[in-house]
Design an enzyme around this catalytic site. Structure first.
Site, PDB file in Angstrom:
ATOM      1  CB  CYS A  20      -0.947  -0.050   1.193  1.00 37.38           C
ATOM      2  SG  CYS A  20      -2.293   1.136   1.142  1.00 37.38           S
ATOM      3  CG  HIS A  21      -0.085   4.921   1.419  1.00 33.88           C
ATOM      4  ND1 HIS A  21      -1.300   4.296   1.255  1.00 33.88           N
ATOM      5  CD2 HIS A  21      -0.205   6.150   0.885  1.00 33.88           C
ATOM      6  CE1 HIS A  21      -2.137   5.128   0.655  1.00 33.88           C
ATOM      7  NE2 HIS A  21      -1.505   6.249   0.413  1.00 33.88           N
TER       8      HIS A  21
END
Length: 159
Positions: free
Chosen positions: A92-93
């Site tokens: 994801c991030h």
């Protein structure tokens, strides 16, 4: 498995930031857009040694990876794990840590769609695929891709 986190530092009073006392010893987990509870910190980033770990997963979400990416120790740890040939994963991030550690130039990677431009700006070849493996660098887009990332991680750990 250890939860490893930077130490929470003091912020200027002018910012008006207030953290609960629990934040000194725990990390707030987020599941999608909801608080998912507090996880006890097992070790702080300034104590973590590459030699103590077989792999690392940089977490998704916005707040925790953003806090990690600003920490020099987290950047050094990411570079050290990758240089040691150990599985270095981000979902994801979580790849923001890799961006800030300047370790994506010339690598293939993926991330959640809204930060793929950050990976590209860091010199990565961005692939919009569930999981991308480039040597010991393993990246995935979002929670639904976690099983593929874990499968790639396990394959490297048991070879």
């Amino acid at each position: 498995m250890h939860v490893v986190s930077p130490r929470i530092g003091a912020f200027p009073p002018s910012l008006g930031l207030r953290f609960p006392p629990l934040a000194a010893t725990h990390v707030l987990a987020i599941r999608l857009m909801e608080n998912a509870g507090w996880l006890k910190i097992d070790r702080y980033m300034d104590e973590a040694k590459v030699s103590d770990y077989d792999a690392v997963i940089f977490p998704g979400g916005c707040w925790n990876p953003d806090f990690l990416r600003a920490d020099k120790h987290a950047q050094d740890f990411a570079r050290g794990m990758h240089a040691a040939g150990k599985p270095t994963c981000g979902i994801c991030h979580g790849q923001w840590v890799m961006v800030s550690a300047k370790m994506l130039k010339g690598k293939k990677a993926t991330a959640v769609w809204n930060i793929q431009i950050d990976l590209e700006n860091a010199g990565a070849t961005v692939l919009d695929e569930p999981c991308v493996v480039d040597g010991n660098l393993i990246t995935a887009r979002f929670p639904y891709d976690l099983p593929r990332m874990i499968k790639a991680l396990v394959a490297q750990l048991v070879k």
